[in-house]
Design a protein around this motif. Structure first.
Motif, short mmCIF file in Angstrom:
data_model
loop_
_atom_site.label_atom_id
_atom_site.label_comp_id
_atom_site.label_asym_id
_atom_site.label_seq_id
_atom_site.Cartn_x
_atom_site.Cartn_y
_atom_site.Cartn_z
N PHE A 1 -20.38 0.42 33.74
CA PHE A 1 -21.45 1.06 32.99
C PHE A 1 -21.29 0.67 31.53
N PHE A 2 -22.42 0.51 30.81
CA PHE A 2 -22.34 0.13 29.40
C PHE A 2 -23.27 1.03 28.60
N ASP A 3 -22.67 1.81 27.69
CA ASP A 3 -23.46 2.62 26.76
C ASP A 3 -22.92 2.45 25.34
N GLY A 4 -22.49 1.28 25.02
CA GLY A 4 -21.80 0.95 23.78
C GLY A 4 -20.33 0.68 24.04
N PHE A 5 -19.85 1.30 25.14
CA PHE A 5 -18.49 1.08 25.59
C PHE A 5 -18.52 0.76 27.08
N ILE A 6 -17.63 -0.07 27.51
CA ILE A 6 -17.54 -0.42 28.92
C ILE A 6 -16.72 0.63 29.63
N LYS A 7 -17.27 1.22 30.72
CA LYS A 7 -16.56 2.22 31.49
C LYS A 7 -16.91 2.04 32.97
N THR A 8 -16.12 2.65 33.82
CA THR A 8 -16.37 2.55 35.25
C THR A 8 -16.64 3.91 35.87
N THR A 9 -16.57 5.00 35.06
CA THR A 9 -16.78 6.35 35.57
C THR A 9 -17.65 7.14 34.61
N ILE A 10 -18.63 7.92 35.20
CA ILE A 10 -19.44 8.84 34.40
C ILE A 10 -19.38 10.18 35.10
N THR A 11 -19.08 11.25 34.30
CA THR A 11 -18.94 12.58 34.87
C THR A 11 -20.08 13.47 34.42
N MET A 12 -20.73 14.16 35.41
CA MET A 12 -21.78 15.15 35.13
C MET A 12 -21.22 16.48 35.59
N ALA A 13 -20.81 17.35 34.62
CA ALA A 13 -20.07 18.57 34.95
C ALA A 13 -20.98 19.76 35.15
N ALA A 14 -22.05 19.86 34.38
CA ALA A 14 -22.88 21.07 34.42
C ALA A 14 -24.12 20.84 35.29
N GLU A 15 -24.67 21.98 35.77
CA GLU A 15 -25.90 21.91 36.54
C GLU A 15 -27.02 21.32 35.69
N GLY A 16 -27.72 20.35 36.23
CA GLY A 16 -28.83 19.71 35.52
C GLY A 16 -28.43 18.47 34.75
N ASP A 17 -27.10 18.20 34.63
CA ASP A 17 -26.71 16.96 33.96
C ASP A 17 -27.28 15.76 34.72
N THR A 18 -27.90 14.82 34.01
CA THR A 18 -28.56 13.67 34.61
C THR A 18 -28.26 12.43 33.81
N VAL A 19 -28.01 11.34 34.50
CA VAL A 19 -27.82 10.06 33.84
C VAL A 19 -28.82 9.06 34.45
N THR A 20 -29.40 8.21 33.57
CA THR A 20 -30.35 7.18 34.01
C THR A 20 -29.73 5.82 33.75
N LEU A 21 -29.66 4.99 34.82
CA LEU A 21 -29.00 3.70 34.76
C LEU A 21 -30.02 2.60 35.07
N LEU A 22 -29.94 1.50 34.32
CA LEU A 22 -30.79 0.34 34.56
C LEU A 22 -29.90 -0.87 34.77
N ALA A 23 -30.03 -1.54 35.93
CA ALA A 23 -29.20 -2.70 36.24
C ALA A 23 -29.76 -3.91 35.50
N VAL A 24 -28.91 -4.53 34.69
CA VAL A 24 -29.32 -5.75 33.99
C VAL A 24 -28.75 -6.99 34.65
N SER A 25 -27.86 -6.81 35.59
CA SER A 25 -27.31 -7.92 36.37
C SER A 25 -26.66 -7.32 37.60
N ALA A 26 -26.07 -8.18 38.39
CA ALA A 26 -25.39 -7.70 39.59
C ALA A 26 -24.06 -7.04 39.27
N ARG A 27 -23.61 -7.06 37.97
CA ARG A 27 -22.30 -6.51 37.61
C ARG A 27 -22.38 -5.39 36.59
N ARG A 28 -23.58 -5.09 36.09
CA ARG A 28 -23.63 -4.11 35.00
C ARG A 28 -24.88 -3.27 35.06
N TYR A 29 -24.64 -1.89 34.90
CA TYR A 29 -25.69 -0.93 34.65
C TYR A 29 -25.66 -0.58 33.17
N VAL A 30 -26.82 -0.49 32.54
CA VAL A 30 -26.93 0.01 31.17
C VAL A 30 -27.34 1.47 31.25
#
Length: 677
Positions: free
Chosen positions: A645-674
């Motif tokens: 995942f890339f949001d300015g930093f490269i990471k492999t894990t995203i945590t949504m802890a609270a109810e309603g937490d949402t993340v939107t990902l867009l694949a720019v290649s076969a190896r990376r979601y923005v």
């Protein structure tokens, strides 16, 4: 008694009874009669030649009764009358003319009734009349019977006189068989022509032939007609019934043509109606009923053009026109029509394809050309003469060497009202049994061994001034317990390397300033209110590299009912200069336990009793994935090795802890979601 003397060695003497000659007046009459008997029977009168015998004698003596001759050529010879005796209270006496039976192997003697010949060019030979006497109640019949025989019955042959002169105006004698007339209020006599029957059940009745004789130039016509009347009689042609084997067939066949010409036509037409507001007679052609309740099956009905057995001298030259306008759509004279100038098959096929796929226009407002020209195909790609068009589409008046005969079934033409409808439908099922259905309807082009199979064209009627007719293809409404029938439009599969056939749905263009035709595909509505049972509209490919493409010059609009979204699954590409404005509904999936993600694009909902860890596989560029936690237990999104995942930093894990937490990902290649949000 007057008798000549007998002779023991020579001839006996003659007896001559004659009246004397007269030089100026009439000669005396000669009367031979027996006397009257007031209380008994009068004596018989016998005129008989003596019996002959001995070697060298081959025939008995003749008896000749001859009327007197006339020396004056302008007068009439004397008559010979044979009359039975009259009766004042009973029947008159009979007249019997007969030859005796032959003895041994000899044949019975002949009886010849003939009138005298006429020697003058303008004179007629004498008439021959066989007639019974008149009566007030019953009249005696006239019977001409052949003799009975042990192996063959005697023939009865009635032949009209021949015309021996060879001149064109010579006409043979007429043979007329007519039943007797009846007075006012009565019924004319019946005319029966019947072949011989058989007394035993194992024999066959004799055939009956009614025909005209062969002619060097033209044979005579044969007419079967009932008489004219306020209620005319029917004409019935029927074969005999059968108690065991198949019943006799009825075969109506026109004459064959041995020269380079056309075989005879067969026309079955209802009678014309000449009175005001009257209707012409109908023509019904129907297979026989299967009348037996146990396994009875109705007879079939076959309409087919004639077979073509020729396989040489086949060309693309058509012969159009016939002497009967009813069979050639008004073409009353024959003419040759050449489809191509060089005889290539490709041109013929191009015309057929243009007619089938896009239709043709005949008239100047659509073609921009003069009368007699037909424009076919997309954007008028093929232009042909009207005669060529008629030949290619198989007008009934057109034929081509080596081609089978066309079959035409159409409604009648009209001068002021609508033309007649043509209804072709399968037979109904009148038994209330679920296992039986109505008869089907099959329209199929002809098969081919080498070339292409025959086309099927279903077209509405053309109008010279107003709108063309509609074409409606629909299944019927259902009954009380069943569903309505499907409509399936499909092309056949292809073998070897050729492409399978395509399906085209195309609305017509407008040649002026109006709008082109629309194409509407609408699923059926339901009276139920739950969304799960609503009808759907699906555009699907066949897998592999196949695509579903929707294009339009004026834009594409996809809309859903209020409160509903639009779901686009898989690799969907939307292109255009205007932004995408539709409220799309993503495909949604719910996970209640840790595991791999079922989606790389769409909406993923975490709803577990504990934190849910979702592993996301390698995406496809352009995939858009939304991940949301539905409760406070949390959701953790991780990616496979090699994906981040890339949001300015490269990471492999995203945590949504609270109810309603949402993340939107867009694949720019076969190896990376923005990470978008």
């Amino acid at each position: 008694r007057v008798a000549s003397g007998a002779a023991t060695a020579g001839a006996s003497g003659a007896v001559v009874v004659t009246s004397g000659d007269a030089a100026v007046g009439s000669s005396g009459a000669l009367t031979i009669a027996t006397g009257h008997a007031m209380l008994g029977a009068a004596g018989a009168l016998t005129i008989s030649a003596g019996a002959s015998g001995g070697s060298g004698v081959t025939a008995g003596a003749d008896v000749a009764i001859v009327g007197g001759a006339m020396a004056n050529g302008a007068s009439v010879g004397g008559a010979v009358r044979l009359l039975g005796g009259s009766s004042t209270g009973g029947a008159s006496g009979a007249v019997l003319i007969a030859t005796p039976a032959g003895s041994g192997a000899g044949a019975g003697g002949n009886i010849t009734l003939t009138t005298g010949e006429a020697s003058g060019a303008a004179a007629s030979s004498g008439a021959l009349t066989l007639r019974t006497g008149a009566g007030e109640a019953l009249v005696g019949p006239v019977e001409i019977l052949g003799g009975a025989g042990t192996t063959a019955g005697g023939n009865v042959r009635i032949v009209a006189g021949a015309a021996t002169e060879g001149a064109g105006g010579a006409v043979g004698g007429e043979l007329r068989a007519a039943a007797g007339k009846a007075g006012a209020g009565g019924t004319g006599g019946r005319l029966v022509l019947l072949s011989g029957g058989v007394e035993a059940s194992t024999g066959s009745s004799g055939p009956a032939d009614v025909g005209t004789a062969s002619g060097g130039a033209a044979s005579g016509a044969l007419t079967l007609a009932s008489g004219a009347a306020s209620a005319p009689g029917d004409v019935v042609v029927r074969s005999g019934a059968s108690s065991g084997a198949s019943a006799g067939a009825v075969l109506i066949t026109a004459g064959a043509a041995s020269a380079a010409s056309i075989g005879g036509s067969v026309t079955v037409a209802g009678g014309a109606a000449t009175a005001a507001e009257a209707t012409g007679g109908a023509v019904a052609v129907q297979g026989g009923k299967g009348a037996e309740s146990v396994g009875g099956t109705g007879g079939g009905l076959a309409l087919a053009g004639g077979e073509a057995l020729g396989f040489t001298s086949c060309s693309l030259v058509y012969m159009c026109g016939t002497a009967d306008p009813a069979l050639s759509h008004g073409v009353s004279s024959s003419a040759f029509v050449t489809v191509t100038s060089d005889g290539r098959f490709e041109m013929l096929q191009a015309v057929r394809d243009a007619i089938l796929l896009y239709g043709c226009a005949r008239h100047a407002p659509l073609t921009g050309l003069g009368a007699g020209t037909v424009v076919c195909g997309a954007d008028g790609a093929v232009t042909v003469a009207e005669a060529v068009y008629d030949a290619v589409v198989g007008a009934p008046g057109c034929r081509r060497a080596c081609s089978g005969g066309a079959t035409s079934v159409r409604g009648g033409a009209s001068l002021a009202g609508a033309g007649g409808d043509m209804v072709v439908e399968g037979g109904p099922n009148t038994v209330a049994a679920l296992s039986y259905g109505g008869g089907g309807l099959r329209l199929a082009g002809g098969d081919a061994l080498a070339g292409s199979g025959g086309d099927v064209l279903v077209s509405s009627g053309h109008s010279a001034q107003f709108a063309s007719g509609r074409v409606v293809v629909r299944s019927a409404h259902s009954g009380e317990f069943g569903g309505s029938g499907d409509i399936i439009v499909t092309t056949g599969d292809a073998a070897i390397a050729a492409a399978a056939g395509s399906v085209y749905i195309r609305a017509g263009d407008h040649k002026g300033t109006g709008d082109g035709g629309s194409v509407t595909i609408r699923p059926g509505a339901s009276a139920r209110t739950d969304v799960a049972n609503g009808a759907s509209l699906t555009l699907a490919d066949a897998g592999g590299d196949a695509r579903v493409t929707v294009t339009a010059a004026g834009g594409v609009a996809i809309s859903a009912a209020a409160g509903e979204g639009i779901a686009l699954d898989g690799n969907v590409s939307v292109s255009g200069t205007a932004p995408l404005r539709a409220p799309f509904r993503h495909t949604a999936r719910t996970l209640t336990a840790t595991g791999p993600s079922p989606l790389t694009a769409g909406l993923l909902l975490c709803d577990g009793t504990a934190s849910v860890t979702v592993t996301i596989s390698a995406p496809t560029a352009g995939d858009e994935l939304h991940i949301s936690a539905l409760n406070g237990n949390g959701c953790v999104a991780v990616v496979d090795t090699g994906v981040d995942f890339f949001d300015g930093f490269i990471k492999t894990t995203i945590t949504m802890a609270a109810e309603g937490d949402t993340v939107t990902l867009l694949a720019v290649s076969a190896r990376r979601y923005v990470v978008l949000s």
